[in-house]
Design a protein around this motif. Structure first.
Motif, PDB file in Angstrom:
ATOM      1  N   LEU A 110      22.914  95.128  23.602  1.00  0.00           N
ATOM      2  CA  LEU A 110      22.706  96.557  23.814  1.00  0.00           C
ATOM      3  C   LEU A 110      21.971  96.848  25.115  1.00  0.00           C
ATOM      4  N   THR A 111      21.040  95.998  25.474  1.00  0.00           N
ATOM      5  CA  THR A 111      20.241  96.276  26.660  1.00  0.00           C
ATOM      6  C   THR A 111      20.824  95.640  27.905  1.00  0.00           C
ATOM      7  N   GLU A 149      20.240  92.876  28.806  1.00  0.00           N
ATOM      8  CA  GLU A 149      19.143  92.086  29.335  1.00  0.00           C
ATOM      9  C   GLU A 149      19.537  90.607  29.388  1.00  0.00           C
ATOM     10  N   GLU A 150      19.191  89.951  30.485  1.00  0.00           N
ATOM     11  CA  GLU A 150      19.417  88.512  30.567  1.00  0.00           C
ATOM     12  C   GLU A 150      18.323  87.842  29.754  1.00  0.00           C
ATOM     13  N   GLU A 173      16.548  84.697  28.088  1.00  0.00           N
ATOM     14  CA  GLU A 173      16.482  83.242  28.182  1.00  0.00           C
ATOM     15  C   GLU A 173      16.336  82.638  26.802  1.00  0.00           C
ATOM     16  N   GLU A 174      15.452  83.249  26.021  1.00  0.00           N
ATOM     17  CA  GLU A 174      15.210  82.761  24.672  1.00  0.00           C
ATOM     18  C   GLU A 174      15.402  83.938  23.721  1.00  0.00           C
ATOM     19  N   GLU A 230      14.063  85.341  21.629  1.00  0.00           N
ATOM     20  CA  GLU A 230      12.790  85.460  20.935  1.00  0.00           C
ATOM     21  C   GLU A 230      12.403  86.936  20.930  1.00  0.00           C
TER      22      GLU A 230
END
Lengths: 631, 123, 202
Positions: free
Chosen positions: C92-93, C95-96, C98-99, C101
């Motif tokens: 949805l974002t 966003e890249e 990485e984890e 989390e």
């Protein structure tokens, strides 16, 4: 709650650090706290009573309108996160940029109206912290992951390497590589390495490969070193010294590799003692075989399965009369056109039965157009799949042996003949002697007795001659057949008879026949018979020869009484005849030795005619010079 | 009066829509999924199809595709709870004459229905 | 109790409306098209809920809950299986990540998604029923289903409406489970009201 109480509450709301807006359901702003004033720079006087959507048109968007609308309908609070709605009411920061906001819109029922309370948190600092943290954490995580991946890969490759290292059948040495190309200290060796040279791992690690080398490098050490430096690998042979002083010949595959960031040389070291031994043995064997091949008196022919000669030894080449290179690769059909088919039949038998065929007695044409008798052994050669790939022929020239055998048989026969003849002749003389003794005993007349004694002397001379002749026979008997001139023999034999008015006519050209040396004795027998039985009409004995389809016919004929028909049947039987009959039997035997035959074709009353038939190849014409004797 | 086919897997919705339409005097046919709806649409040639999107089996999107491929002239009004703009775009591209979002009150539904039938007659 | 097929159908439709609206909001917010599927709706006993292994048997569920009270009381929640929540947020974002989390910001984001869905579903129900309910503030919870529900209150619950609704974002399958838990007697009230509304239309 009334509007005034709301507004009084707004006063209280001023002390909160959060931005607070209260809206009526038509978005009319009824509260705008001090924080909102500070953030937006818009004093509440300019906001209160106005539709917030006029100030902030984005709030008309469905994504706000729908949710805020639900709040006005009494629904649950709407929560607008920083991620999706960072600037619910845009508020510039002193240093540029906008404040990050987290917004909640609460439903506040008041009487029959529902208000919306907009509560805005400034999370700028939090966002910055989280972002910084995220960046830091992500970087750290990335680094950790990369390191873990590298370590895992390294661990995996090390584990694999270790497995190969420990389970290899060959010794593996890892040692440093000096800049000058010479090997440095060992850094690791496997168990096979220790076992091969008898050093412990610790002892190994205190040495360099130079401590092991004994000599016997296939190339100088510095050349090998430069190869490893340049090409990255090298293969060479050398010898390593064992701890106990022994020597191990080795083949080394050296590779330049990087292990844990260090350039080292990894050498796979193979003990080639066994290989060397095998190579030496093989070389010796090869030399031996070559010596045998080159020096064997037997001819050795190595053929393929298609009647072609692959290799031949010098003996074979000599027998064929061609240089080896002119034989090798040629077909039997080219080299032995007439016999090739026969040879190939034997080859095929060996190929199909896969068993050797030994003791083939056959003829082989020689370079001078002659023929040699050979004994051939054919042995199959197998390829690794067990198929016959070729045939090895061991060929012995048995011509000499065969003649020797023939001669032996002849000698045997002749000895038999000799004893028969000798006994026969001597007995004749003994009878004559006895007869003269009888006559002499009754004779009173000294002159007559003297006559008898003379005759007895002659008989004894004859006997002596015969005994002497047997010695000649004996000598002749062991000799091989020979080419003899018929006319010459006839003349010589004829001259041996006392003059009697009978003419000997040797009417033969210079013809030689291949016959036993006793051939003269045959002629003697025939002449003697003519004298003995010719009777008064005998005036000539003629020897002639005529060539016919079956060969050469030598005729010995006379104009004597001839042989009565009833005698002709038994003529050549042993013991037949008025005299003893032994002569003709013997003659036939002598002639038979070389394939000659004899028959009597005379007409009784007109003379006897003996024909000696000489087959093709056993007679030849000579021109002028004396022929015969030994070949 | 016009004949309207309502396709919705929800009986609740079919009843709701039917009652609104019938109140206005429309003749209403109903179907529980796209497959059944398509058969009825072909057979009955209704003046309008009101079609839900999320249905088991042949859904509203596929119903629109089938209508277009078969060349049925009946206008299709999509009536869905999915209010995504992208969904609306997809429906219009697939030939829907209009997209209405649930829940809809009678006063919003009827003008849309009339508009759809009207535009179909004009064209 | 036996929730009639008609009631289930009605509830499914109401949830559908809520989910459709939520999807529209998310679509507006992110520009990402969300493929919706017909929600699977079941009514089951609260005690059987933990047996829903396929969906809820995980110690790492993420849930955004919304309590409500009024003529019927209970809790609405959007529950994601392990990692689905983070995957959804990432999708949805844009966003890249990485984890996968969930830090405070991401939990906040997930909170909004849950808020949108819960509010839409509840709004859909109350809208049709013309009911007004009182809501508590949304809460984010993590853990097994027991931890999310709060064991201390479990005796108050009897019936559960489990709606399994899948969000598919650009071929990324994110399963969001909408769970509505009703306090004893509350479901009956809901069903009665639904029947009444349906009756008024028939």
């Amino acid at each position: 709650m009334t509007m005034s109480s709301f507004l009084s509450r707004c006063e209280n709301l001023d002390i909160l650090p959060a931005g607070i807006i209260i809206l009526e359901s038509d978005y009319t702003v009824i509260c705008w706290n001090r924080t909102m004033e500070e953030w937006t720079g818009i004093p509440r006087e300019k906001v209160l009573g106005r539709d917030l959507r006029d100030l902030y048109p984005h709030l008309s968007d469905r994504k706000y309108a729908l949710r805020i609308g639900q709040v006005f309908e009494g629904g649950a609070a709407a929560f607008f996160s920083t991620q999706f709605h960072p600037h619910f009411i845009p508020a510039p920061l002193p240093g540029g940029g906008l404040r990050f906001q987290r917004t909640t819109v609460h439903s506040v029922p008041e009487g029959n109206k529902t208000y919306a309370l907009v509560f805005i948190d400034d999370v700028t600092e939090l966002i910055q912290q989280v972002r910084a943290y995220r960046g830091m954490r992500d970087r750290a995580l990335r680094e950790v992951r990369e390191r873990l991946e590298k370590e895992a890969a390294l661990e995996e490759s090390e584990a694999k390497f270790r497995e190969i290292f420990d389970s290899a059948n060959d010794a593996i040495h890892i040692h440093e590589l000096r800049g000058d190309g010479l090997p440095g200290r060992f850094s690791e060796v496997n168990a096979v390495a220790c076992e091969m040279l008898g050093y412990s791992r610790e002892e190994f690690l205190a040495m360099t490969p130079l401590d092991l080398v004994q000599g016997g490098h296939s190339r100088p050490l510095d050349v090998i070193g430069r190869e490893i430096l340049g090409k990255g690998h090298a293969i060479f042979e050398t010898e390593h010294r064992r701890k106990d002083g022994g020597t191990v010949p080795v083949e080394i595959h050296a590779h330049r590799v990087t292990i844990r960031n260090r350039e080292v040389v990894l050498s796979v070291v193979r003990d080639i003692t066994e290989r060397r031994r095998n190579e030496a043995a093989l070389l010796a064997l090869t030399k031996e075989l070559q010596t045998i091949f080159d020096n064997a008196p037997a001819m050795i022919w190595y053929k393929d399965t298609e009647n072609r000669f692959i290799r031949v030894n010098p003996a074979a080449a000599a027998a064929k009369g061609l240089p080896r290179e002119e034989i090798e690769g040629k077909s039997a059909y080219d080299l032995f056109p007439e016999l090739a088919e026969k040879y190939y039949r034997d080859d095929l038998e060996v190929i199909t039965t896969q068993k050797p065929k030994l003791g083939i007695i056959e003829q082989m044409p020689t370079r001078d157009g002659g023929t040699r008798w050979v004994e051939t052994h054919k042995v199959p050669l197998f390829d690794p799949e067990g198929k016959v790939s070729g045939i090895l022929l061991f060929v012995n020239d048995i011509t000499e042996r065969k003649m020797a055998e023939d001669a032996l048989a002849l000698a045997h026969r002749k000895l038999h003949l000799l004893s028969t003849i000798t006994r026969h002749d001597l007995l004749n003389q003994v009878s004559a002697l006895k007869w003269y003794i009888e006559l002499a005993r009754d004779e009173k007349e000294p002159a007559a007795i003297r006559q008898f004694l003379d005759k007895m002397g002659k008989v004894l001379d004859t006997a002596e001659e015969q005994i002497t002749f047997t010695r000649d026979y004996q000598e002749i008997g062991v000799r091989e057949p020979a080419w003899q001139n018929v006319a010459e023999i006839a003349r010589r034999i004829g001259a041996g008879f006392p003059p009697s008015g009978v003419v000997i006519l040797p009417e033969v050209d210079d013809i030689e026949i291949y016959a036993d040396p006793l051939f003269g004795k045959v002629i003697f027998n025939l002449f003697e018979n003519a004298f003995r039985y010719g009777g008064p009409s005998l005036s000539w004995i003629r020897v002639s020869a005529a060539e016919g389809p079956g060969g050469l016919t030598i005729a010995v004929e006379d104009n004597g009484a001839g042989i009565p028909d009833e005698d002709k049947k038994h003529l050549f039987r042993k013991g037949f005849g008025k005299h003893t009959g032994l002569g003709l039997f013997l003659s036939r035997e002598i002639l038979a030795i070389t394939g000659l035959s004899i028959r009597e074709t005379g007409v009784p009353g007109k003379g006897a005619r003996f024909e000696i038939l000489v087959p093709e190849g056993k007679f030849r014409r000579v021109s002028g010079e004396r022929a015969g004797g030994k070949r | 009066m016009a004949k309207i086919l309502v396709i919705d897997d929800s009986r609740f919705q079919r009843k709701l829509i039917s009652s609104v339409l019938e109140e206005k005097g429309y003749q209403v046919l109903t179907a529980g999924d796209g497959r059944e709806g398509f058969a009825v649409a072909r057979q009955e040639s209704p003046d309008l199809v009101i079609c839900d999107l999320l249905m088991p089996g042949i859904d509203g999107f596929n119903f629109l595709r089938m209508v277009r491929e078969e060349g049925l002239a009946t206008p299709v009004l999509v009536f869905t709870s999915d209010i995504q703009k992208t969904t609306r775009d997809i429906c219009l591209e697939l030939g829907a004459c209009d997209v209405l979002n649930k829940p809809v009150k009678g006063e919003a539904l009827i003008p849309a229905v009339e508009r759809a039938i009207g535009s179909a007659k004009k064209s | 109790m036996n929730a009639g097929e008609e009631s289930i159908d009605a509830i499914r439709e109401l949830i559908n409306i809520g989910v459709g609206r939520a999807a529209g909001l998310l679509n507006d917010m992110t520009g990402t098209h969300i493929r919706l599927q017909v929600p699977e709706v079941r009514v089951l006993r609260y005690s059987d809920l933990t047996r829903e292994q396929r969906l809820l048997d995980s110690a790492h569920l993420s849930a955004v809950t919304l309590r409500f009270s009024g003529s019927f009381s209970g809790m609405s929640m959007l529950v994601f299986p392990e990692k689905s929540a983070a995957v959804l947020i990432t999708a949805l974002t844009g966003e890249e990540i990485e984890e996968p989390e969930l830090d405070a910001l991401r939990i906040e984001t997930l909170n909004e998604v849950g808020n949108i869905v819960n509010n839409a579903v509840m709004g859909s129900i109350t809208n049709v029923l013309g009911e007004r309910l009182t809501y508590s503030m949304p809460e984010y919870r993590e853990g097994g289903i027991g931890e999310i529900l709060g064991k201390e209150r479990s005796s108050d619950y009897d019936w559960v409406i489990l709606a399994v609704s899948q969000f598919m974002i650009e071929d990324l399958r994110v399963v969001g489970n909408i769970l509505m838990i009703f306090e004893i007697g509350a479901l009956d009230t809901l069903l009665e009201k639904i029947t009444a509304v349906m009756g008024s239309h028939s």
